[in-house]
Write a protein that holds these residues in place. Sequence first.
Motif, short mmCIF file in Angstrom:
data_model
loop_
_atom_site.label_atom_id
_atom_site.label_comp_id
_atom_site.label_asym_id
_atom_site.label_seq_id
_atom_site.Cartn_x
_atom_site.Cartn_y
_atom_site.Cartn_z
N ARG A 164 1.18 4.49 -2.77
CA ARG A 164 1.01 5.81 -2.49
C ARG A 164 2.21 6.63 -2.95
O ARG A 164 1.83 7.44 -3.73
N ARG B 292 1.01 -1.21 -0.15
CA ARG B 292 0.03 -0.16 0.07
C ARG B 292 0.80 1.42 -0.05
O ARG B 292 0.65 2.45 -0.69
N ASN B 293 1.78 1.18 1.12
CA ASN B 293 2.85 2.37 0.86
C ASN B 293 3.60 2.70 -0.37
O ASN B 293 3.71 3.80 -0.76
N GLU B 294 3.79 1.73 -1.10
CA GLU B 294 4.47 1.66 -2.41
C GLU B 294 3.51 2.23 -3.38
O GLU B 294 3.74 3.08 -4.40
N GLY C 292 -3.79 2.12 -1.86
CA GLY C 292 -2.60 3.10 -1.67
C GLY C 292 -2.81 4.33 -2.83
O GLY C 292 -2.65 5.58 -2.40
#
Length: 344
Positions: free
Chosen positions: A237, A233-235, A261
């Motif tokens: 974003r 998810r962070n990637e 994300g």
Amino acid sequence: MDVSSRPPPKRLTLAMIAERLGISTATVSLALRSSPLVADDTRKRVAALADELGYIYNRSAASLRTARTNIVGVVVNDILNSYFAELVAAVETELVEHQLTVLLCNHGDDFARQRNFLETLLQYRADGVILVPSVGTTPKDVTRLETAGLSTVLIAREVPGLDETPMVRGDDGAGLRMAVEHLIGLGHRRIAFVGGRSQSSSGRDRRRGYEEALEAAGIPVDPDLIFTELMTRNEGRAITDAVLARKPTAIAAFNDLIALGIVNELRRRGLEPGRDVSVTGYDDIEEASVWSPALTTVWNGQQEVGRRAAAMLTGILQGRAPEQRRILVTPELRLRESTSAPAA
């Protein structure tokens, strides 16, 4: 009396339990292994007395007698991804019904971590393993397990060249092709593909499905719209700015985590997912249907994959060869709110 001079407590044995209950030692041993050869009432009596006396079943000694430990390893690459959490839950439900104990490894695509865990399974003489192979796994790595007596079933990913090793996974190419065909049907022509590892079969197959759908519609594949080596998810974003700089009207994400994300970041930039930019995910984790907007995604059959892989392994442990060695679970497109026709 000096405490240090007291004789050590007498170790409880199967024979002691058998004598107390008036049954044979063999019956006690079978009962403690939950064998179907022992009546339910007898099993309950044995278990109750063993618990009362504080008896701990010596599984290592039993394995020397039976050549089975009833231990199975389950190896995945990201337990924080709900897809794998749901898959593992389905695997464990099936294995527990066969009185098998599950040991879990989350390797995070770290081949060394996977290797260390598999070595531990071999050292403890585990009966089998259900394995999502990490990036870098070779056919030799898997055949070594099987040669050493560790029954192996692959899930979610394939290792090219292992035609005889049982495998269960979703049809990744077909699933991503469905998602892109849906976007093309809505009128999208600039469709980005975001995520996946190029060294994993799922990453390669989903990218292939993306490219096949574009080519079938006469849309050139634009390498500038492809962003790989992303999984979380962070990637999702973090890559959103770079993706938006390429001016796509739709984004087909490798999995739901990346898609969610991206949806988050679109909102932060004042863009409405499903209106300004369409987004599709993959896996249909539970969160996808309750997010706002609800995510259009591809159901990847995690419960089905887990159940069938576990059933395949238990059959092998019971001496039955799999009827099918390669099972592809058919994916399904789940249409929700995050996709629509391109904005004017």
